[in-house]
Design an enzyme around this catalytic site. Structure first.
Site, short mmCIF file in Angstrom:
data_model
loop_
_atom_site.label_atom_id
_atom_site.label_comp_id
_atom_site.label_asym_id
_atom_site.label_seq_id
_atom_site.Cartn_x
_atom_site.Cartn_y
_atom_site.Cartn_z
N TYR A 130 56.14 55.00 46.96
CA TYR A 130 56.57 56.09 46.37
C TYR A 130 56.57 56.67 46.67
O TYR A 130 55.83 57.82 47.10
CB TYR A 130 55.88 55.63 44.94
N ARG B 15 33.87 64.47 31.19
CA ARG B 15 35.05 65.09 32.94
C ARG B 15 34.37 62.94 33.22
O ARG B 15 34.82 63.13 34.78
CB ARG B 15 34.29 65.93 33.92
N ASP C 52 49.30 49.26 45.29
CA ASP C 52 49.69 50.45 43.91
C ASP C 52 50.91 48.99 43.31
O ASP C 52 51.74 48.36 43.35
CB ASP C 52 51.13 50.93 44.51
N LYS D 16 53.99 54.35 32.75
CA LYS D 16 54.76 53.63 33.09
C LYS D 16 54.21 52.40 32.32
O LYS D 16 54.25 52.48 31.00
CB LYS D 16 55.17 53.18 35.16
C1 PLP Z 1 55.17 56.96 38.76
C2 PLP Z 1 54.46 55.76 39.71
C3 PLP Z 1 53.31 56.92 40.80
C4 PLP Z 1 52.94 58.15 40.07
O1 PLP Z 1 52.05 58.18 39.15
P1 PLP Z 1 51.64 59.75 38.51
O2 PLP Z 1 51.20 58.82 36.60
O3 PLP Z 1 53.06 59.99 38.13
O4 PLP Z 1 51.07 60.51 38.78
C5 PLP Z 1 52.96 56.30 41.97
N1 PLP Z 1 53.26 55.05 41.85
C6 PLP Z 1 53.98 55.12 41.31
C7 PLP Z 1 55.00 53.03 42.08
C8 PLP Z 1 55.17 55.73 40.26
O5 PLP Z 1 56.77 54.08 39.93
#
Ligand code: PLP
Length: 384
Positions: free
Chosen positions: A104, A50, A176, A201
């Protein structure tokens, strides 16, 4: 973290790799929850699954720091684990922060519904109007949060202005950068303190795991790591292994997606039944020049509107054969959605309208299929 390798391509493969274990070229999965404790001098140094410190975690941390050009990096159990933990590290009860207004969906919900319960308030700002930002500051404003490319309209915020503003007002900067990936953009080079990704992604790129990334200066990442260790948002070693494997092709994947998505965007823009195409690589895009200046590639995402609105969009989605009709993005399979039904479903139609998100807007994440074939499939579905 310093790396001996110059190019991103070589660092993706070789940075952070430990000495081969038993001669294996690929780092195996360390499927052990606990490790001998003789070396640990603090809780966070104990070898424990963890605490994000197994050999699988350590290799990823070093590799990601090398790609992002940061001192340190951290993987987390999801993009949202990375985002929520980062915000809960730099902000405490009584603090206020500024957030870009077209977030998001998951982050929007976190910021508006969850953080207020922890005494953390926020105000949305319009990234296109820097002259309005100062008026939103409060005495307790501590941070500013942006996304490198907005979803689903692919707008490019004035990121250098965000950094300048944050320096002037002593704010921690968080970005982000999921949509750009480190192949196209490395926000730390511009001065961002914490770079966040949904590694679900482009980082992983194969639509088969959920993971997150936090990168930045060592002291700050260490604080995020300690909070993550307590909140429990670890990444399982098996998912670490898949992320590690997926990442190795990130440079070639993202470059192919940059090119293919532009081909598809240009093809759609030329079609008489397509009324609008949003792609930062198109000259018609309002921040095209800024995208070219900040990013080394304009990404694999695009969105568009059809003559006939929602009815035409739904008809098209029922006819496409190559893209899967599904949320998420950044994988080798093309994925297509109507944001009003998926990522932006929690907004009211009025809120969507205020953000410029048409009800019939269609978003496409371009995968690695042949771009001519993707375009032909979309055109067939539109003309059907
Ligand atoms: C998918 C996404 C997230 C969240 O990510 P998870 O891996 O689904 O928790 C945050 N920001 C953006 C821009 C995303 O496309």
């Amino acid at each position: 973290m310093a790396s001996d390798f110059e190019s991103l391509e070589t660092r993706i493969i070789h940075a952070g790799e430990p000495d081969p274990f038993a001669g294996a070229v690929v780092l195996p999965i360390f499927q052990s929850s606990t490790y001998l404790t003789f070396k640990a001098d603090s809780y966070h140094d104990q070898g424990y699954i963890r605490l994000n410190n197994t050999p699988n975690h350590e290799a990823l941390h070093a590799k990601i720091a090398s790609l992002e050009g940061t001192e340190d990096a951290l993987v987390a159990g999801s993009g949202m684990a990375a985002i929520s933990t980062a915000l809960l590290t730099v902000l405490k009860s009584g603090d206020h922060f500024l957030a870009i207004n077209c977030l998001y969906g998951g982050t929007h919900a976190l910021v508006t519904k969850d953080l207020p319960d922890f005494g953390i308030e926020s105000t949305f700002f319009d990234a296109g109007r820097p002259e309005t930002w100062e008026g939103l500051l409060r005495k307790n404003t501590r941070a500013i949060y942006v996304e490198s490319l907005t979803n689903p309209l692919l707008q490019v915020p004035d990121l250098p202005a965000v950094i300048e503003f944050a320096q002037k007002h002593d704010l921690v900067t968080l970005i982000d950068s999921t949509f750009t990936s480190p192949v196209n953009f490395r926000p730390a080079e511009l001065g961002f303190d914490l770079v966040l990704h949904s590694a679900t992604k482009y980082y992983n790129g194969h639509d088969d795991i959920v993971a997150g990334v936090v990168a930045g200066k060592k002291a700050l990442v260490e604080r995020v790591k300690h909070r993550l260790n307590h909140l429990g948002g670890t990444l399982d070693p098996h998912a670490c292994f898949l992320l590690h494997r997926g990442m190795k092709t990130m440079a070639v994947r993202v470059r192919a997606q940059n090119e293919s998505s532009l081909t598809v965007a240009k093809g759609l823009e030329a079609h008489p039944k397509v009324t609008r195409v949003h792609h930062p690589g198109l000259e018609s895009h309002p921040q095209h020049a800024r995208a070219r200046e900040l990013f080394s590639g304009t990404g694999g995402m695009l969105s568009f509107e059809l003559e006939g609105g929602v009815a035409a969009a739904d008809k098209m989605l029922s006819r496409v054969r190559i893209p899967y009709v599904a949320p998420s993005l950044g994988g080798v399979e093309s994925l297509i959605t109507r944001p009003a039904l998926t990522a932006h479903k929690s907004l009211t139609p009025e809120e969507r309208k205020a953000f410029g998100i048409a009800e019939g807007l269609i978003r496409l994440s371009v995968g690695l299929e042949h771009p001519d074939e993707i375009l032909a499939d979309l055109v067939r579905a539109i003309e059907g």
